[in-house]
Every structure is written in structure tokens, then in C-alpha cells.
Design an enzyme around this catalytic site. Structure first.
Site, PDB file in Angstrom:
ATOM      1  N   HIS A 122       6.472 -10.686  11.800  1.00 33.59           N
ATOM      2  CA  HIS A 122       5.364 -10.591  10.874  1.00 33.59           C
ATOM      3  C   HIS A 122       6.247 -12.237  10.166  1.00 33.59           C
ATOM      4  O   HIS A 122       5.048 -12.532   9.262  1.00 33.59           O
ATOM      5  CB  HIS A 122       6.470 -10.104   9.158  1.00 33.59           C
ATOM      6  CG  HIS A 122       5.665  -9.529   8.313  1.00 33.59           C
ATOM      7  ND1 HIS A 122       5.502  -8.828   7.491  1.00 33.59           N
ATOM      8  CD2 HIS A 122       3.881 -10.255   8.074  1.00 33.59           C
ATOM      9  CE1 HIS A 122       4.672  -8.557   6.709  1.00 33.59           C
ATOM     10  NE2 HIS A 122       3.601  -9.548   7.228  1.00 33.59           N
ATOM     11  N   ASP A 145       5.255  -4.031   2.358  1.00 32.80           N
ATOM     12  CA  ASP A 145       6.537  -4.530   3.598  1.00 32.80           C
ATOM     13  C   ASP A 145       6.883  -3.206   2.331  1.00 32.80           C
ATOM     14  O   ASP A 145       6.906  -3.269   1.223  1.00 32.80           O
ATOM     15  CB  ASP A 145       6.898  -5.521   3.603  1.00 32.80           C
ATOM     16  CG  ASP A 145       6.993  -6.313   4.501  1.00 32.80           C
ATOM     17  OD1 ASP A 145       8.074  -5.276   4.757  1.00 32.80           O
ATOM     18  OD2 ASP A 145       6.961  -7.486   4.986  1.00 32.80           O
ATOM     19  N   HIS A 147      10.158  -5.313   2.648  1.00 32.07           N
ATOM     20  CA  HIS A 147      10.928  -6.824   2.395  1.00 32.07           C
ATOM     21  C   HIS A 147      10.384  -7.056   1.671  1.00 32.07           C
ATOM     22  O   HIS A 147       8.838  -7.240   2.457  1.00 32.07           O
ATOM     23  CB  HIS A 147      11.419  -6.613   3.293  1.00 32.07           C
ATOM     24  CG  HIS A 147      12.081  -6.062   4.142  1.00 32.07           C
ATOM     25  ND1 HIS A 147      11.548  -5.669   5.535  1.00 32.07           N
ATOM     26  CD2 HIS A 147      13.378  -5.795   4.490  1.00 32.07           C
ATOM     27  CE1 HIS A 147      12.807  -4.495   5.912  1.00 32.07           C
ATOM     28  NE2 HIS A 147      13.411  -4.883   5.540  1.00 32.07           N
ATOM     29  N   ASP A 149       9.896 -10.972   2.393  1.00 36.88           N
ATOM     30  CA  ASP A 149       9.675 -11.405   3.076  1.00 36.88           C
ATOM     31  C   ASP A 149       8.648 -13.575   1.999  1.00 36.88           C
ATOM     32  O   ASP A 149       8.235 -14.362   3.071  1.00 36.88           O
ATOM     33  CB  ASP A 149       8.540 -11.843   4.213  1.00 36.88           C
ATOM     34  CG  ASP A 149       8.895 -10.064   4.967  1.00 36.88           C
ATOM     35  OD1 ASP A 149       9.966 -10.485   4.866  1.00 36.88           O
ATOM     36  OD2 ASP A 149       7.305 -10.081   5.551  1.00 36.88           O
ATOM     37  N   HIS A 162      10.856 -14.511  10.637  1.00 35.35           N
ATOM     38  CA  HIS A 162      10.135 -12.976   9.612  1.00 35.35           C
ATOM     39  C   HIS A 162      10.506 -13.212   8.315  1.00 35.35           C
ATOM     40  O   HIS A 162       9.531 -12.057   7.465  1.00 35.35           O
ATOM     41  CB  HIS A 162       9.714 -12.024  10.875  1.00 35.35           C
ATOM     42  CG  HIS A 162      11.777 -11.398  10.721  1.00 35.35           C
ATOM     43  ND1 HIS A 162      11.377  -9.887  10.472  1.00 35.35           N
ATOM     44  CD2 HIS A 162      12.276 -11.459  10.147  1.00 35.35           C
ATOM     45  CE1 HIS A 162      12.665  -9.264  10.873  1.00 35.35           C
ATOM     46  NE2 HIS A 162      13.711 -10.029  10.166  1.00 35.35           N
ATOM     47  N   ASP A 253       3.456  -4.104   7.230  1.00 34.42           N
ATOM     48  CA  ASP A 253       4.608  -3.738   7.846  1.00 34.42           C
ATOM     49  C   ASP A 253       4.560  -2.231   8.773  1.00 34.42           C
ATOM     50  O   ASP A 253       4.540  -2.121   7.063  1.00 34.42           O
ATOM     51  CB  ASP A 253       6.028  -4.517   7.735  1.00 34.42           C
ATOM     52  CG  ASP A 253       6.768  -4.690   8.505  1.00 34.42           C
ATOM     53  OD1 ASP A 253       6.577  -3.784   9.115  1.00 34.42           O
ATOM     54  OD2 ASP A 253       7.957  -6.286   8.269  1.00 34.42           O
ATOM     55  N   ASP A 255       7.031  -0.675   8.542  1.00 35.94           N
ATOM     56  CA  ASP A 255       8.600  -0.740   7.801  1.00 35.94           C
ATOM     57  C   ASP A 255       8.080  -0.261   6.479  1.00 35.94           C
ATOM     58  O   ASP A 255       9.219   0.308   5.816  1.00 35.94           O
ATOM     59  CB  ASP A 255       9.528  -1.874   8.726  1.00 35.94           C
ATOM     60  CG  ASP A 255       9.741  -2.461   8.286  1.00 35.94           C
ATOM     61  OD1 ASP A 255       8.602  -2.401   6.659  1.00 35.94           O
ATOM     62  OD2 ASP A 255      10.320  -3.641   8.089  1.00 35.94           O
ATOM     63  N   GLU A 298       5.140  -5.406  13.678  1.00 40.23           N
ATOM     64  CA  GLU A 298       6.690  -5.298  13.270  1.00 40.23           C
ATOM     65  C   GLU A 298       6.730  -3.699  13.475  1.00 40.23           C
ATOM     66  O   GLU A 298       7.823  -2.946  14.242  1.00 40.23           O
ATOM     67  CB  GLU A 298       7.507  -4.871  12.212  1.00 40.23           C
ATOM     68  CG  GLU A 298       7.502  -6.098  11.705  1.00 40.23           C
ATOM     69  CD  GLU A 298       8.619  -7.375  12.668  1.00 40.23           C
ATOM     70  OE1 GLU A 298       8.995  -6.407  12.700  1.00 40.23           O
ATOM     71  OE2 GLU A 298       8.727  -8.888  11.782  1.00 40.23           O
TER      72      GLU A 298
END
Length: 358
Positions: A122, A145, A147, A149, A162, A253, A255, A298
Site C-alpha cells: 500500500h 482498509d 489500517h 496508513d 506501507h 486494501d 485486508d 496487498e
């Protein structure tokens, strides 16, 4: 509290002819692969673009009526000596790769395509968002996401880039970012008020402070559970509409989805979006008519303990992308489609004509 307009109302206000009549306008896709892994420590994420292509993405897009120009995979400069700087890992490789991707995205947008970037990790979004903005001006960004980031090099606990791309992109954090080698080209191009997160559930303390301090709009998984994905997307689209009808950059992403759906990723976090919620997000953003660039990042085949897990992740990634470009789960047909006429033929073997309903 003022109630949000429905997504249907937003679509009607943006594109009235498309809200109820036939398929949404088909746009062309400019596909760029970015097989890059230096923004994080795990090998394998550079294989994501090839695995998604091998699943038939281009053919599936064309089957649903979307023209595709495949720009191929970018090649990135290798750095034999890329020592950490201020705790930041691989700054020269990441800065160089993001710059190369920014240039590629500008070319895609100059040719008039909706950009599709397949990563890679990412950190690449630093380049894709920058290039997109350089080509078209101010953007709205939807970041899906687990996260945030948005760590700065000074708040990151790992030094992995990332987890930091948004801090380099935000004008609001301009004075919080130290100088790094191969980052001199970066010009912040995004305001925090034009950023929306969906799916957060693993946010560092420094990131949480930044989100609250800057007043960033976000929907954590607690919000998704409480509101439901339909309400989340109504509020997201309402928020973007109230900020002005800027081109939308979606950075997704894998995830963000629950690891039961997408196990082949480097930083899985339990309790994520379902497959259906993820696809609904992409369908909703497509319906605005403003989606101008998409990142899908990712996917790491090495991080699943089975080929079935890899296939599940790849399949979900492909479906997310198809949703961005107009696939409808209820089915669709071409605007010029018509039912074939039955040809009349003489009765055989004394068959009687069928009675007509009166």
C-alpha cells in the site's frame, strides 16, 4: 441530527438518466500493474498483479462491456544500499517506485481512462494518488482498509512505509514530514476534509490522534456494525457530495475484508468487512459516476497456508474490481439487447395450434 440523503437520491442528483434506466455509462480502464514489495518486510506481495491478471480480470471486464488498455507491469529500480533513514525502511526504493507510478498514472489519466492500479503493497498509493491528482486536480479519496496508513515517519512504530502513504499526501501534515531520500518530488495534494475511511479496526495511537486532530471522516468496523453498510455508503456519498463533486480515488486494501474471505494478505485483522459489504462499497462508488481511479493492493499469495486461501483472496479482489466498473449482481444487459423473435413454422404431424389466451 440531519439525516443523510439516500444513495439513490445522490445518484439521481448526479446522473439522473442512470439512476433507473439501463446500465451505467461504460468507461475505459487503464490498467497498471505495480509488482512492488519494499514498503513492508514480507515477500510475495509483488505477485498480486500477476495472480489477479491470471484470474481473467481483463477478459471479465471486457465481457461486461468495459474497454481495457493494459499498460503492463511497471519495472522498479533496485537499490543495493537502502539503509533506514530516521527509522524509515527502504526509503529510496519506495520513493523511487512511487514516483514511477505517479508518472504512469498521469499518462493513464491523460489518455482519458479510469485508472486501475494493481499492487503491490500500500505504499504505492503515495504514487497513484499523487499522479491522479497531478492529472486531474483536487480529489476525494476513499480508503478502505483495516489500517489507517497515516503514520508519519516520526510516529510509526515499525518504519514500514506501507503504513505511512497518506501522511505524505496530506497538505494538513506538510510540516510534520521529515526529508527522505527520493521523496523530494512529493507535493502534498490532498486535504484531510476530502478523505473518508471505511473498515478501520487496527489503528495506532499516533494515527488515532491524527484522525481526531484533523477531523477526518471515518467508519470503523464498529460503525459498520452499528449503522450497516447501506447507511455507511449513504453517509459516505453524502459527505463527498457536500464537499463538491470531485473525482473519487478508491484505494482498497484486501485486508479490509475479513481474513476468512481474504487470508492471502500480509497484515490480516479479524472482524473485517464481509465479501458482500466489500462489493457493496464498490458498487455504490461506481453509481456516483465520479470514480476516477482505483487501487487494489496487498494481495500476498505467500501469506495463505493453502492454495484455496489464495484463490479465495484473488476471487474477492476480482469481484471488487468488477463492482467498481459496473457489474450488477442482479444481472445486466447491453442497451441494444432485444429478445429474439420466434419464427413461425407449419404444424407437424397434425399438431394443433396452441390456443390463445383471451
Amino acid at each position: 441530527m440531519k439525516s443523510a440523503r439516500t444513495l439513490q437520491g445522490l445518484v439521481r442528483s448526479v446522473t439522473p438518466a442512470r439512476a433507473h434506466h439501463g446500465p451505467t455509462r461504460v468507461t475505459s480502464v487503464g490498467l497498471v500493474g505495480a509488482p512492488f514489495n519494499k514498503g513492508q518486510p514480507r515477500p510475495g506481495v509483488e505477485l498480486g498483479p500477476s495472480r489477479i491478471r491470471e484470474a481473467g480480470l481483463v477478459e471479465l471486464l471486457r465481457t461486461q462491456g468495459v474497454p481495457v488498455k493494459d499498460f503492463g507491469d511497471l519495472e522498479f529500480k533496485a537499490f543495493s544500499n537502502d539503509a533506514p533513514v530516521g527509522g524509515v525502511r527502504n526509503p529510496r526504493a519506495v520513493g523511487s517506485a512511487a514516483h514511477r507510478l505517479s508518472q504512469a498514472l498521469q499518462e493513464v489519466k491523460r489518455e482519458g481512462h479510469t485508472a486501475l492500479m494493481l499492487g503491490g503493497d500500500h505504499s504505492l498509493a503515495l504514487g497513484s494518488v499523487h499522479g491522479h491528482s497531478a492529472a486531474v486536480g483536487d480529489l476525494s479519496v476513499v480508503w478502505v482498509d483495516a489500517h489507517a496508513d497515516i503514520n508519519t515517519p516520526l510516529t510509526s512504530g515499525t518504519g514500514n512505509l506501507h503504513g505511512q502513504p497518506l501522511s505524505f499526501l496530506l497538505r494538513d501534515l506538510r510540516d510534520k514530514i521529515p526529508l527522505l531520500p527520493n521523496f523530494s518530488w512529493v507535493t502534498p495534494c490532498l486535504w484531510a476534509k476530502h478523505l473518508v475511511y471505511i473498515g478501520l479496526r487496527d489503528v495506532d495511537p499516533g494515527e488515532h490522534f491524527i484522525l481526531k486532530h484533523l477531523g477526518v471522516k471515518f467508519f470503523s468496523m464498529s460503525d459498520v456494525d452499528h449503522l450497516g453498510i447501506c447507511r455507511v455508503m449513504e453517509e459516505t456519498c453524502d459527505f463527498l457530495q457536500n464537499q463538491g463533486q470531485r473525482p473519487i480515488h478508491l484505494s482498497f486494501d484486501v485486508d479490509a475484508l475479513d481474513p476468512s474471505v481474504t487470508p492471502a494478505t500480509g497484515t490480516p485483522v479479524r472482524g473485517g468487512l464481509t465479501y458482500r459489504e466489500g462489493v457493496y462499497i464498490t458498487e455504490s462508488l461506481h453509481q456516483t459516476g465520479l470514480l476516477s481511479a482505483v487501487d487494489l493492493v496487498e494481495l500476498n499469495p505467500y501469506m495463505s497456508d493453502s492454495e484455496g486461501g489464495v484463490k479465495s483472496t484473488v476471487s474477492a479482489a476480482v469481484d471488487l474490481i468488477l463492482g467498481c466498473f459496473g457489474r450488477r449482481r442482479e444481472g445486466s444487459h447491453a442497451p441494444d439487447y432485444s429478445l429474439p423473435q420466434a419464427t413461425s413454422s407449419p404444424a407437424h404431424n397434425g399438431d394443433k395450434p396452441r390456443p390463445q389466451c383471451s
